[in-house]
Design a protein around this motif. Structure first.
Motif, PDB file in Angstrom:
ATOM      1  N   LEU A 165      17.754  20.134 -45.176  1.00 52.83           N
ATOM      2  CA  LEU A 165      17.266  19.947 -43.807  1.00 52.83           C
ATOM      3  C   LEU A 165      15.947  20.672 -43.555  1.00 52.83           C
ATOM      4  N   GLN A 166      15.407  21.292 -44.584  1.00 45.21           N
ATOM      5  CA  GLN A 166      14.211  22.123 -44.441  1.00 45.21           C
ATOM      6  C   GLN A 166      13.063  21.354 -43.794  1.00 45.21           C
ATOM      7  N   GLY A 167      12.436  22.009 -42.820  1.00 42.90           N
ATOM      8  CA  GLY A 167      11.277  21.442 -42.162  1.00 42.90           C
ATOM      9  C   GLY A 167      11.576  20.497 -41.019  1.00 42.90           C
ATOM     10  N   MET A 168      12.839  20.223 -40.760  1.00 42.30           N
ATOM     11  CA  MET A 168      13.190  19.306 -39.676  1.00 42.30           C
ATOM     12  C   MET A 168      13.131  20.024 -38.333  1.00 42.30           C
ATOM     13  N   VAL A 169      12.499  19.402 -37.382  1.00 35.53           N
ATOM     14  CA  VAL A 169      12.379  19.955 -36.041  1.00 35.53           C
ATOM     15  C   VAL A 169      13.700  19.776 -35.298  1.00 35.53           C
TER      16      VAL A 169
END
Length: 112
Positions: A15-19
């Motif tokens: 999920l890295q980088g998901m706003v």
């Protein structure tokens, strides 16, 4: 359900980088949330088997069973429609598909 840092880290990396993604301590571990709605989490069972949990929604259940092969979640003998357990050894491409399916559902829910 027992907390497992390695599996939780793997879920976090997907999920890295998901706003709008946050973590919340729940059910003896960490669940990942999108705008306050649960996407899923990870745990290790008593027998040592690790698994991921994904919330894909009832409308996506048939697709999840047919294409992705997860196991419908059960708690206390009750089937939890739209919630799936997926083995930790699942192919990374399949895990990505699980994440996409869960996000596609959770993104339709109103923010909390």
């Amino acid at each position: 359900m027992a907390y497992d840092e390695a599996l939780t880290g793997q879920f976090r990396d997907m999920l890295q980088g998901m706003v709008g993604v946050d973590e919340k301590k729940m059910m003896g571990g960490v669940c990942f949330m999108l705008n306050g709605n649960m996407i899923g989490g990870a745990d290790r069972q008593k027998d040592g088997q690790g698994r991921f949990m994904f919330r894909v929604g009832k409308d996506n259940q048939a697709e999840a069973v047919a294409k992705l092969g997860g196991e419908v979640m059960e708690m206390g003998g009750r089937r939890m429609s739209g919630m799936f357990f997926v083995d930790e050894d699942t192919d990374p491409g399949q895990l990505k598909a699980w994440v996409s399916l869960a996000l596609s559902f959770v993104a339709t829910l109103p923010a909390k």
